[in-house]
Design a protein around this motif. Sequence first.
Motif, PDB file in Angstrom:
ATOM      1  N   MET A  51       0.820  -1.197   0.000  1.00 50.94           N
ATOM      2  CA  MET A  51       0.000   0.000   0.000  1.00 50.94           C
ATOM      3  C   MET A  51       0.864   1.262   0.000  1.00 50.94           C
ATOM      4  O   MET A  51       0.544   2.218  -0.693  1.00 50.94           O
ATOM      5  N   SER A  52       1.941   1.258   0.766  1.00 47.67           N
ATOM      6  CA  SER A  52       2.802   2.439   0.809  1.00 47.67           C
ATOM      7  C   SER A  52       3.511   2.647  -0.528  1.00 47.67           C
ATOM      8  O   SER A  52       3.824   3.785  -0.884  1.00 47.67           O
ATOM      9  N   LEU A  53       3.729   1.567  -1.273  1.00 48.16           N
ATOM     10  CA  LEU A  53       4.348   1.700  -2.597  1.00 48.16           C
ATOM     11  C   LEU A  53       3.427   2.476  -3.528  1.00 48.16           C
ATOM     12  O   LEU A  53       3.881   3.364  -4.272  1.00 48.16           O
ATOM     13  N   ILE A  54       2.143   2.207  -3.464  1.00 47.49           N
ATOM     14  CA  ILE A  54       1.174   2.909  -4.310  1.00 47.49           C
ATOM     15  C   ILE A  54       1.118   4.388  -3.930  1.00 47.49           C
ATOM     16  O   ILE A  54       1.086   5.266  -4.805  1.00 47.49           O
ATOM     17  N   VAL A  55       1.122   4.672  -2.653  1.00 48.96           N
ATOM     18  CA  VAL A  55       1.097   6.066  -2.193  1.00 48.96           C
ATOM     19  C   VAL A  55       2.354   6.790  -2.652  1.00 48.96           C
ATOM     20  O   VAL A  55       2.284   7.930  -3.138  1.00 48.96           O
ATOM     21  N   ASN A  56       3.498   6.146  -2.532  1.00 48.98           N
ATOM     22  CA  ASN A  56       4.754   6.767  -2.972  1.00 48.98           C
ATOM     23  C   ASN A  56       4.741   7.018  -4.474  1.00 48.98           C
ATOM     24  O   ASN A  56       5.216   8.060  -4.941  1.00 48.98           O
ATOM     25  N   ILE A  57       4.218   6.085  -5.237  1.00 50.39           N
ATOM     26  CA  ILE A  57       4.150   6.258  -6.686  1.00 50.39           C
ATOM     27  C   ILE A  57       3.206   7.408  -7.036  1.00 50.39           C
ATOM     28  O   ILE A  57       3.501   8.211  -7.929  1.00 50.39           O
ATOM     29  N   LEU A  58       2.080   7.517  -6.346  1.00 48.08           N
ATOM     30  CA  LEU A  58       1.150   8.611  -6.600  1.00 48.08           C
ATOM     31  C   LEU A  58       1.772   9.965  -6.266  1.00 48.08           C
ATOM     32  O   LEU A  58       1.612  10.941  -7.016  1.00 48.08           O
ATOM     33  N   ILE A  59       2.462  10.037  -5.151  1.00 42.23           N
ATOM     34  CA  ILE A  59       3.131  11.288  -4.764  1.00 42.23           C
ATOM     35  C   ILE A  59       4.198  11.656  -5.784  1.00 42.23           C
ATOM     36  O   ILE A  59       4.304  12.808  -6.211  1.00 42.23           O
ATOM     37  N   MET A  60       4.982  10.673  -6.192  1.00 46.10           N
ATOM     38  CA  MET A  60       6.037  10.919  -7.169  1.00 46.10           C
ATOM     39  C   MET A  60       5.433  11.349  -8.511  1.00 46.10           C
ATOM     40  O   MET A  60       5.936  12.269  -9.165  1.00 46.10           O
ATOM     41  N   ALA A  61       4.343  10.733  -8.925  1.00 39.92           N
ATOM     42  CA  ALA A  61       3.684  11.101 -10.178  1.00 39.92           C
ATOM     43  C   ALA A  61       3.146  12.526 -10.099  1.00 39.92           C
ATOM     44  O   ALA A  61       3.220  13.283 -11.088  1.00 39.92           O
ATOM     45  N   ALA A  62       2.615  12.903  -8.950  1.00 37.53           N
ATOM     46  CA  ALA A  62       2.109  14.264  -8.784  1.00 37.53           C
ATOM     47  C   ALA A  62       3.242  15.280  -8.871  1.00 37.53           C
ATOM     48  O   ALA A  62       3.107  16.328  -9.520  1.00 37.53           O
TER      49      ALA A  62
END
Length: 54
Positions: A1-12
């Motif tokens: 789950m934290s991987l998805i959050v990190n990817i979303l933050i990085m994409a933003a």
Amino acid sequence: MSLIVNILIMAAIVGFAGYQIYRAVKRSKQGKCAACDYDCEAKRMMDNAKKRPV
């Protein structure tokens, strides 16, 4: 789950940076500098030079 959050933050972050670069390039093609929104000394000098008759 934290991987998805990190990817979303990085994409933003990357998306926002890309948008800012796009805006800067678009403005520079119109002949405007990045500081055209500010009243800097260079802008005042340019405006005074345009007002002065040749």
